[in-house]
Design an enzyme around this catalytic site. Structure first.
Site, PDB file in Angstrom:
ATOM      1  N   LYS A 181      -5.187  -0.249  -8.196  1.00  0.00           N
ATOM      2  CA  LYS A 181      -5.044   1.019  -8.861  1.00  0.00           C
ATOM      3  C   LYS A 181      -4.066   2.134  -8.425  1.00  0.00           C
ATOM      4  O   LYS A 181      -4.686   3.292  -9.434  1.00  0.00           O
ATOM      5  CB  LYS A 181      -6.693   0.593  -8.464  1.00  0.00           C
ATOM      6  CG  LYS A 181      -7.132   1.129  -6.986  1.00  0.00           C
ATOM      7  CD  LYS A 181      -7.486   2.594  -6.341  1.00  0.00           C
ATOM      8  CE  LYS A 181      -7.285   2.660  -4.629  1.00  0.00           C
ATOM      9  NZ  LYS A 181      -8.026   3.439  -4.098  1.00  0.00           N
ATOM     10  N   LYS A 190      -5.129  -0.598   1.659  1.00  0.00           N
ATOM     11  CA  LYS A 190      -4.426  -0.710   0.326  1.00  0.00           C
ATOM     12  C   LYS A 190      -3.244  -1.201   0.530  1.00  0.00           C
ATOM     13  O   LYS A 190      -2.729  -0.358   0.693  1.00  0.00           O
ATOM     14  CB  LYS A 190      -4.557   0.732  -0.373  1.00  0.00           C
ATOM     15  CG  LYS A 190      -5.664   1.141  -0.443  1.00  0.00           C
ATOM     16  CD  LYS A 190      -6.711   0.552  -0.765  1.00  0.00           C
ATOM     17  CE  LYS A 190      -8.221   1.255  -1.193  1.00  0.00           C
ATOM     18  NZ  LYS A 190      -9.158   1.587   0.305  1.00  0.00           N
ATOM     19  N   GLY A 227      -8.978   6.371   7.858  1.00  0.00           N
ATOM     20  CA  GLY A 227     -10.037   6.046   8.974  1.00  0.00           C
ATOM     21  C   GLY A 227     -10.420   6.768   9.724  1.00  0.00           C
ATOM     22  O   GLY A 227     -11.716   6.555  10.263  1.00  0.00           O
TER      23      GLY A 227
END
Lengths: 360, 360
Positions: free
Chosen positions: B216, B132, B26
């Protein structure tokens, strides 16, 4: 049709295998093949002649060392070779009975070797090339497997994957890709090469398998260049991605019938990633940035007599792209060639990533 | 249709941007966005409120530190933030004027945050998720962008790529991928995020961009596991390749319309490779092998209070695959989950590579 004897050869009794070449990768493969032929004696004959260019090492002939100590102490020290692998300094003697010829030597020597073999090998023989690089023909670059096949009039498959030789020799699990237009030959080659630690997938798209093996060494120099400049994993990932995109484009433009799916095999992304992190062409890229030495000097210093494949391939590609007026479509390949030749400052490399046509 | 006000919003005057979240990533994004809004004042308002969960650091409030020293000394030390980025501990105050909401916080907090925002933001606002991971819904896993869009009734794009935060913050060149079903929003987001060192490509296949970002991290744990066991680049390349194949299969099975080409963007192979070499989930995998500590203990030790995203995602995937009786189709994901949970010996991991269904 031309190879109609092959299918017959495949159902015959045990085949004789000859390894042509005996460097780092050749010796690692000799270990695998030497063991496999013993275990699969219904398919292969036990004795595996390995053609070895004769040289002296510590005052002794290298073939003699290999045949007594069963170790290639110059190119793959610390790894025992099976005793049924026999180093032979005479090319024709090594290959005369071969049903399967494994070519594994630096690409600049293959044409000369094939010319010597022409007419001297079994007409029913098959070949498989483990060579990374291209040959140069009048139409531009030529695949090595095609060159072998053309000169010897026998079919030639390929094997290529994420296979750094030292790690394969120490039996760390990895994958590889066999390319064979003939499915039966593909399956035979799988029997010859596959082990518990060396997994072989077979595909028919031979051209792409071979292309990947040659082109990834160029991209790896690029990965080394950004390493040498102190960039981290993000920038290096961009080099690998853009490099892969140029590899795919190269296949599309020059090798019709190339399949994108082949790039998902070990020969594609996996080999690219392994080579960009662990190979000697990556190391070269790093050193090109960190020193001002010429390519020749770096070869002498780092490889002690062997040659880097990446810069040769980059030069071959460059020549062809220049002739076809396509330099601007492959800016990464071109920049890597120019940096190796000391015609471009490595600092310019990141600009080439930034302005890449993939971004348009 | 539901978002008909958006297109209008796009041609209106300068937009107000709010960053929801202020951790490592962020803060790196705050640096980019804070600078871009100043340079592109025809599109964006200068003041960028950044919602920051209030905490104490060295006896001072973290928001106060950020607003006086312009540095997030807890999560991104050493990097100056533009002074127009203003840390605000009150979520509704930070977001009330926002035309563009950038969500960048750990995925386990997003539902609570969106519930608080519901009905309190501009109805014409748009969102972009840099998160994510997945949310959990009754039907199994749910994409975070979908969750945000559903709760807030606004469109939500995504941004994901080979973007280790520290390297982005230090301005090392990298690429990223913006996913937006609406092309105009995609272009607007590119204006907001793109810099000379942060190249944005825009694609419409939002689902795949987001999926890659979550999955991932699971593969990266696998890469860390083989690192921890002392394997080299070949084995690690096989983990990355087989991991990619499971990512592609996961997209095919659960997200119809997913395009293979998206995996060639930065969000796909590039991010996978960067994360498998440089990310903290890779580090976790290595430590899972080298110590006997639990996940919780490793989190406390390595991340000092933050959480690893990979094991959470692995657990979420596992739950869904188990329910749908599909565990055997994703053996790498499953093994990584089981190893994290200490239900499987890491030594078994290589067998899982060896017997992978991709090899059949």
């Amino acid at each position: 049709m031309i190879f109609s004897t092959v299918r017959h050869a495949l159902i015959m009794s045990a085949r004789s295998v000859c390894i042509v070449g005996s460097g780092n990768w050749g010796s690692a493969i000799a270990k695998i093949v030497g063991n496999n032929v013993k275990e699969r004696s219904e398919y292969f004959k036990e004795r595996v002649p390995m053609y070895m260019y004769e040289e002296e090492f510590n005052g002794r002939k290298l073939t003699e060392i290999v045949n007594t100590e069963h170790e290639n102490i110059k190119y793959l020290p610390g790894i025992k070779l099976p005793e049924n692998v026999v180093a032979i300094p005479n090319l024709l003697e090594a290959s005369k009975d071969a049903d399967i010829l494994i070519f594994v030597l630096p690409h600049q020597f293959v044409k000369k070797i094939c010319n010597e073999l022409q007419g001297k090998i079994k007409t029913s023989a098959i070949a498989v090339s483990l060579i990374k690089g291209f040959a140069i023909s009048e139409e531009g670059i030529q695949l090595i497997s095609r060159l072998i096949s053309d000169i010897l009039s026998i079919p030639c498959g390929v094997l290529s994957g994420a296979n750094l030789a030292g790690e394969v020799a120490s039996e760390q699990f990895c994958e590889t890709t066999i390319g064979s237009k003939d499915k039966e030959i593909g399956e035979l080659l799988k029997l010859l090469f596959e082990t518990q630690y060396f997994h072989c997938s077979v595909v028919e798209d031979t051209d792409t398998v071979e292309l990947c093996g040659a082109l990834k060494n160029v991209v790896a120099i690029g990965a080394g260049i950004v390493d040498g400049m102190g960039y981290g994993d993000n920038t290096k990932a961009a080099v690998q991605r853009l490099g892969l995109m140029e590899m795919i484009k190269f296949a599309e433009v020059f090798f019709q019938g190339s399949k994108t799916s082949t790039f998902f095999q070990s020969c594609g992304i996996a080999d690219l990633v392994a080579t960009c992190h662990g190979g000697r062409n990556r190391l070269l890229g790093e050193n090109v940035v960190k020193s001002t030495k010429s390519l020749k000097e770096l070869e002498k210093e780092i490889l002690k007599g062997q040659s880097f494949q990446g810069p040769l391939v980059a030069k071959e590609i460059y020549g062809m792209l220049e002739e076809k007026d396509m330099l601007n479509r492959f800016p990464l390949f071109v920049a890597i060639h120019n940096i190796c030749e000391r015609k471009m400052d490595p600092k310019e490399f990141v600009n080439c990533l930034r302005n890449h046509p993939e971004h348009l």
